[in-house]
Design a protein around this motif. Sequence first.
Motif, short mmCIF file in Angstrom:
data_model
loop_
_atom_site.label_atom_id
_atom_site.label_comp_id
_atom_site.label_asym_id
_atom_site.label_seq_id
_atom_site.Cartn_x
_atom_site.Cartn_y
_atom_site.Cartn_z
N GLU A 16 0.83 -1.20 0.00
CA GLU A 16 0.00 0.00 0.00
C GLU A 16 0.87 1.26 0.00
N LEU A 17 1.91 1.26 0.82
CA LEU A 17 2.81 2.41 0.87
C LEU A 17 3.46 2.64 -0.48
N TYR A 18 3.93 1.58 -1.11
CA TYR A 18 4.54 1.69 -2.43
C TYR A 18 3.54 2.26 -3.43
N ALA A 19 2.31 1.75 -3.42
CA ALA A 19 1.29 2.18 -4.38
C ALA A 19 0.95 3.66 -4.19
N LEU A 20 0.82 4.12 -2.96
CA LEU A 20 0.44 5.52 -2.75
C LEU A 20 1.59 6.45 -3.10
N LEU A 21 2.83 6.05 -2.78
CA LEU A 21 3.97 6.89 -3.16
C LEU A 21 4.15 6.91 -4.67
N ARG A 22 3.88 5.79 -5.32
CA ARG A 22 3.98 5.73 -6.79
C ARG A 22 2.93 6.63 -7.44
N LEU A 23 1.68 6.57 -6.96
CA LEU A 23 0.62 7.40 -7.52
C LEU A 23 0.94 8.88 -7.31
N ASP A 38 8.45 14.91 -2.03
CA ASP A 38 7.12 14.43 -1.65
C ASP A 38 7.13 13.77 -0.28
N MET A 39 8.15 12.98 0.00
CA MET A 39 8.25 12.31 1.29
C MET A 39 8.82 13.31 2.29
N ASP A 40 7.91 13.93 3.04
CA ASP A 40 8.23 15.07 3.89
C ASP A 40 8.22 14.76 5.39
N ASN A 41 8.27 13.49 5.75
CA ASN A 41 8.22 13.07 7.15
C ASN A 41 6.90 13.41 7.83
N ALA A 42 5.88 13.67 7.04
CA ALA A 42 4.55 13.92 7.60
C ALA A 42 3.63 12.72 7.41
N ASP A 43 3.99 11.83 6.49
CA ASP A 43 3.14 10.65 6.26
C ASP A 43 2.95 9.84 7.54
N LEU A 60 -4.86 1.31 -7.26
CA LEU A 60 -5.02 2.53 -6.49
C LEU A 60 -5.20 3.69 -7.45
N VAL A 61 -6.35 4.37 -7.37
CA VAL A 61 -6.65 5.44 -8.32
C VAL A 61 -6.97 6.77 -7.64
N ALA A 62 -7.10 6.78 -6.33
CA ALA A 62 -7.44 8.01 -5.61
C ALA A 62 -6.79 7.97 -4.23
N TYR A 63 -6.34 9.14 -3.77
CA TYR A 63 -5.62 9.18 -2.51
C TYR A 63 -5.67 10.58 -1.89
N THR A 64 -5.77 10.63 -0.57
CA THR A 64 -5.52 11.85 0.20
C THR A 64 -4.86 11.44 1.50
N ARG A 65 -4.29 12.43 2.17
CA ARG A 65 -3.85 12.20 3.54
C ARG A 65 -4.47 13.28 4.41
N ILE A 66 -4.83 12.88 5.63
CA ILE A 66 -5.56 13.73 6.56
C ILE A 66 -4.71 13.93 7.81
N PHE A 67 -4.76 15.16 8.33
CA PHE A 67 -4.03 15.48 9.55
C PHE A 67 -4.97 16.08 10.58
N GLY A 68 -4.72 15.75 11.83
CA GLY A 68 -5.43 16.40 12.92
C GLY A 68 -4.92 17.83 13.08
N PRO A 69 -5.56 18.60 13.95
CA PRO A 69 -5.14 19.98 14.15
C PRO A 69 -3.72 20.07 14.72
N GLY A 70 -3.00 21.11 14.28
CA GLY A 70 -1.67 21.37 14.82
C GLY A 70 -0.54 20.64 14.13
N ILE A 71 -0.83 19.87 13.08
CA ILE A 71 0.24 19.15 12.38
C ILE A 71 0.67 19.92 11.15
N LYS A 72 -0.22 20.10 10.19
CA LYS A 72 0.09 20.89 9.00
C LYS A 72 -0.39 22.33 9.16
#
Length: 153
Positions: A16-23, A38-43, A60-72
Amino acid sequence: MIKWVTKTFEELTTQELYALLRLRSEIFVVEQKCAFQDMDNADQLAVHIMGYDDELDNELVAYTRIFGPGIKFDMCSIGRVVTAASVRGNGSGRKLMEYSIAVVEDRFGKVPIKIGAQLYLQKFYSSLGFEQSSEMYLEDDIPHIEMIREVAK
């Protein structure tokens, strides 16, 4: 039909990690011709939303990443929004964002959500309830704006 999978970094398999980084690389680096780290130590701090197309052999055709408050940002955020070229124009981007918003609300409650959006997508994000909250800025030579989706009243 897209099947949605939500995982923390620790829950991701190596496949899964490979697929999301590839996309992400395929779209942000190759398609948009943007050399950036792209790999910013936030994943490791993110919740990862992955959409697999069962008609495309569960690719894998769609992707987002979500952060709680105070991270990004000081509030919850959604980033690295990406859809594969093979599913663009069929509503997959809207479904991805609607699902991502639902995951934010499920994990953090009905809270404001902030994004850093490519300027040309302003109308799309506005249709999802986001409003421009900053002036235009360049990120990797691509015009961006910050947008916030306030809590629905």
